[in-house]
Design an enzyme around this catalytic site. Structure first.
Site, mmCIF file in Angstrom:
data_model
loop_
_atom_site.group_PDB
_atom_site.id
_atom_site.type_symbol
_atom_site.label_atom_id
_atom_site.label_comp_id
_atom_site.label_asym_id
_atom_site.label_seq_id
_atom_site.Cartn_x
_atom_site.Cartn_y
_atom_site.Cartn_z
ATOM 1 N N SER A 219 -0.631 4.924 11.122
ATOM 2 C CA SER A 219 -1.445 4.619 12.300
ATOM 3 C C SER A 219 -0.616 4.242 13.516
ATOM 4 O O SER A 219 -0.872 4.733 14.623
ATOM 5 C CB SER A 219 -2.411 3.462 12.016
ATOM 6 O OG SER A 219 -2.735 3.390 10.668
ATOM 7 N N MET B 242 -2.712 11.578 -3.138
ATOM 8 C CA MET B 242 -3.628 10.678 -3.876
ATOM 9 C C MET B 242 -4.594 11.512 -4.704
ATOM 10 O O MET B 242 -5.135 12.505 -4.225
ATOM 11 C CB MET B 242 -4.414 9.815 -2.888
ATOM 12 C CG MET B 242 -3.545 9.049 -1.900
ATOM 13 S SD MET B 242 -4.505 7.906 -0.905
ATOM 14 C CE MET B 242 -3.287 7.432 0.331
ATOM 15 N N ASP C 14 6.321 0.597 3.055
ATOM 16 C CA ASP C 14 5.197 1.470 3.410
ATOM 17 C C ASP C 14 3.897 0.684 3.484
ATOM 18 O O ASP C 14 3.498 0.061 2.507
ATOM 19 C CB ASP C 14 5.092 2.574 2.338
ATOM 20 C CG ASP C 14 3.971 3.568 2.584
ATOM 21 O OD1 ASP C 14 3.362 3.548 3.663
ATOM 22 O OD2 ASP C 14 3.712 4.379 1.663
ATOM 23 N N GLY C 15 3.256 0.729 4.656
ATOM 24 C CA GLY C 15 1.949 0.106 4.831
ATOM 25 C C GLY C 15 1.950 -0.934 5.921
ATOM 26 O O GLY C 15 2.683 -1.916 5.856
ATOM 27 N N GLY C 16 1.170 -0.681 6.967
ATOM 28 C CA GLY C 16 1.002 -1.667 8.032
ATOM 29 C C GLY C 16 2.222 -1.866 8.917
ATOM 30 O O GLY C 16 2.344 -2.888 9.604
ATOM 31 N N HIS D 131 6.511 11.721 5.760
ATOM 32 C CA HIS D 131 6.007 11.053 4.560
ATOM 33 C C HIS D 131 4.669 11.677 4.175
ATOM 34 O O HIS D 131 3.738 11.727 4.976
ATOM 35 C CB HIS D 131 5.850 9.557 4.858
ATOM 36 C CG HIS D 131 5.440 8.721 3.689
ATOM 37 N ND1 HIS D 131 6.337 8.302 2.717
ATOM 38 C CD2 HIS D 131 4.234 8.221 3.322
ATOM 39 C CE1 HIS D 131 5.693 7.577 1.818
ATOM 40 N NE2 HIS D 131 4.412 7.506 2.160
ATOM 41 N N MET E 280 5.649 -1.375 -1.565
ATOM 42 C CA MET E 280 4.383 -1.236 -0.831
ATOM 43 C C MET E 280 4.056 -2.551 -0.118
ATOM 44 O O MET E 280 4.092 -3.621 -0.727
ATOM 45 C CB MET E 280 3.229 -0.899 -1.794
ATOM 46 C CG MET E 280 3.268 0.489 -2.393
ATOM 47 S SD MET E 280 3.373 1.836 -1.195
ATOM 48 C CE MET E 280 1.844 1.641 -0.266
ATOM 49 N N HIS F 284 5.092 10.829 -1.591
ATOM 50 C CA HIS F 284 4.713 9.589 -2.258
ATOM 51 C C HIS F 284 3.516 9.890 -3.156
ATOM 52 O O HIS F 284 2.410 10.092 -2.659
ATOM 53 C CB HIS F 284 4.373 8.546 -1.162
ATOM 54 C CG HIS F 284 3.845 7.254 -1.675
ATOM 55 N ND1 HIS F 284 3.247 6.327 -0.843
ATOM 56 C CD2 HIS F 284 3.812 6.709 -2.920
ATOM 57 C CE1 HIS F 284 2.873 5.277 -1.547
ATOM 58 N NE2 HIS F 284 3.200 5.487 -2.813
ATOM 59 N N GLY G 204 -3.620 3.516 -1.038
ATOM 60 C CA GLY G 204 -4.936 4.162 -1.007
ATOM 61 C C GLY G 204 -5.376 4.589 0.376
ATOM 62 O O GLY G 204 -5.968 5.646 0.530
ATOM 63 N N PHE G 205 -5.051 3.776 1.369
ATOM 64 C CA PHE G 205 -5.550 4.063 2.711
ATOM 65 C C PHE G 205 -4.534 3.685 3.786
ATOM 66 O O PHE G 205 -3.756 2.749 3.589
ATOM 67 C CB PHE G 205 -6.851 3.294 2.972
ATOM 68 C CG PHE G 205 -7.947 3.681 2.037
ATOM 69 C CD1 PHE G 205 -8.802 4.733 2.348
ATOM 70 C CD2 PHE G 205 -8.096 3.033 0.819
ATOM 71 C CE1 PHE G 205 -9.800 5.135 1.455
ATOM 72 C CE2 PHE G 205 -9.086 3.424 -0.081
ATOM 73 C CZ PHE G 205 -9.933 4.472 0.242
ATOM 74 N N GLY G 206 -4.598 4.412 4.888
ATOM 75 C CA GLY G 206 -3.816 4.028 6.049
ATOM 76 C C GLY G 206 -4.563 2.947 6.817
ATOM 77 O O GLY G 206 -5.720 2.649 6.517
ATOM 78 N N GLY G 207 -3.891 2.346 7.775
ATOM 79 C CA GLY G 207 -4.547 1.410 8.689
ATOM 80 C C GLY G 207 -4.799 0.016 8.152
ATOM 81 O O GLY G 207 -5.579 -0.741 8.729
ATOM 82 N N ASP H 182 1.551 11.548 1.706
ATOM 83 C CA ASP H 182 0.811 10.696 0.773
ATOM 84 C C ASP H 182 -0.105 11.523 -0.108
ATOM 85 O O ASP H 182 -1.095 12.090 0.357
ATOM 86 C CB ASP H 182 -0.008 9.658 1.558
ATOM 87 C CG ASP H 182 0.859 8.542 2.100
ATOM 88 O OD1 ASP H 182 1.644 7.965 1.320
ATOM 89 O OD2 ASP H 182 0.771 8.250 3.317
ATOM 90 N N SER I 222 3.781 8.878 8.499
ATOM 91 C CA SER I 222 2.934 9.327 7.386
ATOM 92 C C SER I 222 1.930 10.351 7.899
ATOM 93 O O SER I 222 1.091 10.031 8.752
ATOM 94 C CB SER I 222 2.192 8.144 6.768
ATOM 95 O OG SER I 222 1.165 8.647 5.933
ATOM 96 N N MET J 21 0.696 9.030 -5.420
ATOM 97 C CA MET J 21 -0.213 7.992 -5.909
ATOM 98 C C MET J 21 -1.168 8.680 -6.887
ATOM 99 O O MET J 21 -2.333 8.935 -6.571
ATOM 100 C CB MET J 21 -0.945 7.333 -4.737
ATOM 101 C CG MET J 21 -0.027 6.416 -3.933
ATOM 102 S SD MET J 21 -0.616 6.082 -2.261
ATOM 103 C CE MET J 21 0.087 7.489 -1.404
HETATM 104 C C1 DX5 Z 1 -1.006 3.976 1.846
HETATM 105 C C2 DX5 Z 1 0.011 5.023 2.136
HETATM 106 C C3 DX5 Z 1 0.739 4.858 3.411
HETATM 107 C C4 DX5 Z 1 -0.111 4.962 4.649
HETATM 108 C C5 DX5 Z 1 0.521 4.114 5.706
HETATM 109 O O1 DX5 Z 1 -1.471 4.148 0.562
HETATM 110 O O2 DX5 Z 1 0.977 5.053 1.116
HETATM 111 O O3 DX5 Z 1 1.836 5.771 3.508
HETATM 112 O O4 DX5 Z 1 -0.240 6.273 5.127
HETATM 113 O O5 DX5 Z 1 -0.336 4.057 6.785
HETATM 114 P P1 DX5 Z 1 -0.309 2.839 7.826
HETATM 115 O O6 DX5 Z 1 1.026 2.872 8.486
HETATM 116 O O7 DX5 Z 1 -1.429 3.183 8.737
HETATM 117 O O8 DX5 Z 1 -0.517 1.575 7.043
HETATM 118 ZN ZN ZN Z 2 2.817 6.292 1.403
#
Ligand code: DX5
Ligand code: ZN
Length: 242
Positions: free
Chosen positions: A215, A41, A192-194, A37, A158, A70, A163-166, A39, A12, A72
């Site tokens: 991340s 938003m 996607d996510g974590g 990827h 999801m 993606h 909304g956020f990475g990490g 993102d 991402s 959002m």
């Molecule tokens: C969250 C995003 C993800 C995000 C994933 O809203 O859709 O794509 O960048 O980041 P990590 O891998 O750090 O959770």
């Molecule tokens: Zn995403």
């Protein structure tokens, strides 16, 4: 094993340095990424603002990578034209966006296919659900999609609130992946996510063949190794789920 499904690793770019986006993106492709990827938003559908079509358009000039966008955003229908024109290779939009029902989801899918025809493009159309949305809302769309999956390229589950990475991986979402994989053996299923070298095991076991990771890849001391581990983990489990 189905010959159609392959492991797809998607760093991402939300975790990249936006000032050196093209270089960071191409570096990831050299190190083994399958797609990039992106993102998007809008500060309305989610509580964060990232990037839009102008950035996709700029990035398009500097990379041959598959741009997996993606969205959002609250009203994806407003932006389909611009993202396809900008050079998106796939658009994944939220079931919960627009009116959050079957009719509006079908409408956005049709817009993508119509816009492709108008622009002479081949942008794929995919759907995503947030953690609180049950996956069976998608069955009516996927059942008519038939085995060819021409209409819907991929479903994204999801594993964090968008909304956020990490954020931390939500294991409970993998039940949705299991249900989808059992019902649609040749569908691209993305998580996607974590996603990390550890949590990818849960996604792969459940039947995901496409993973997004921000991340864990960008902060890895060895992104090439991290992506290889993710790819091999998916490959190892692909046969068991088809
Ligand atoms: C969250 C995003 C993800 C995000 C994933 O809203 O859709 O794509 O960048 O980041 P990590 O891998 O750090 O959770
Ligand atoms: Zn995403």
């Amino acid at each position: 094993m189905s010959h159609k499904l392959a492991p797809i690793i998607c760093p991402s770019i939300l975790s990249a340095d936006f000032a050196t986006l093209a270089a960071d993106s191409n570096k990831m492709l050299e190190l083994g990424a399958t797609w990039l990827h992106v993102d998007v938003m809008d500060g309305h559908f989610v509580n964060n603002i990232t990037i839009g079509p102008p950035v996709v358009k700029s990035l398009r000039k500097h990379t041959k990578g598959f741009l997996d966008c993606h969205l959002m955003v609250s009203h994806p229908s407003k932006w389909i034209h611009d993202f396809i024109e900008a050079g998106a290779d796939n658009i994944t939009f939220h079931y919960e966006s627009e009116n959050g029902d079957l009719a509006s989801t079908q409408h956005v899918l049709s817009l993508i296919h119509e816009e492709n025809k108008k622009q002479g493009k081949d942008c794929k159309a995919s759907i995503v659900v947030k953690p609180k949305t049950p996956v069976d809302v998608l069955f009516p769309l996927l059942d008519v999609n038939s085995s060819s999956h021409e209409n819907i390229f991929m479903v994204l589950i999801m594993s964090v609130e968008p909304g956020f990475g990490g954020q931390a991986f939500m294991s409970d979402q993998m039940e949705k992946v299991r249900v989808l994989r059992e019902r649609y053996p040749s569908l691209n299923i993305q998580v996607d996510g974590g996603i990390t070298e550890e949590t990818v095991v849960e996604a792969a076991k459940a039947g995901a063949n496409v993973v997004v990771s921000g991340s864990a890849i960008f902060k890895s001391p060895n992104p090439q190794h991290t992506m290889r581990v993710m790819r091999e983990t998916i490959l190892q489990h692909l046969g068991n789920n088809q």
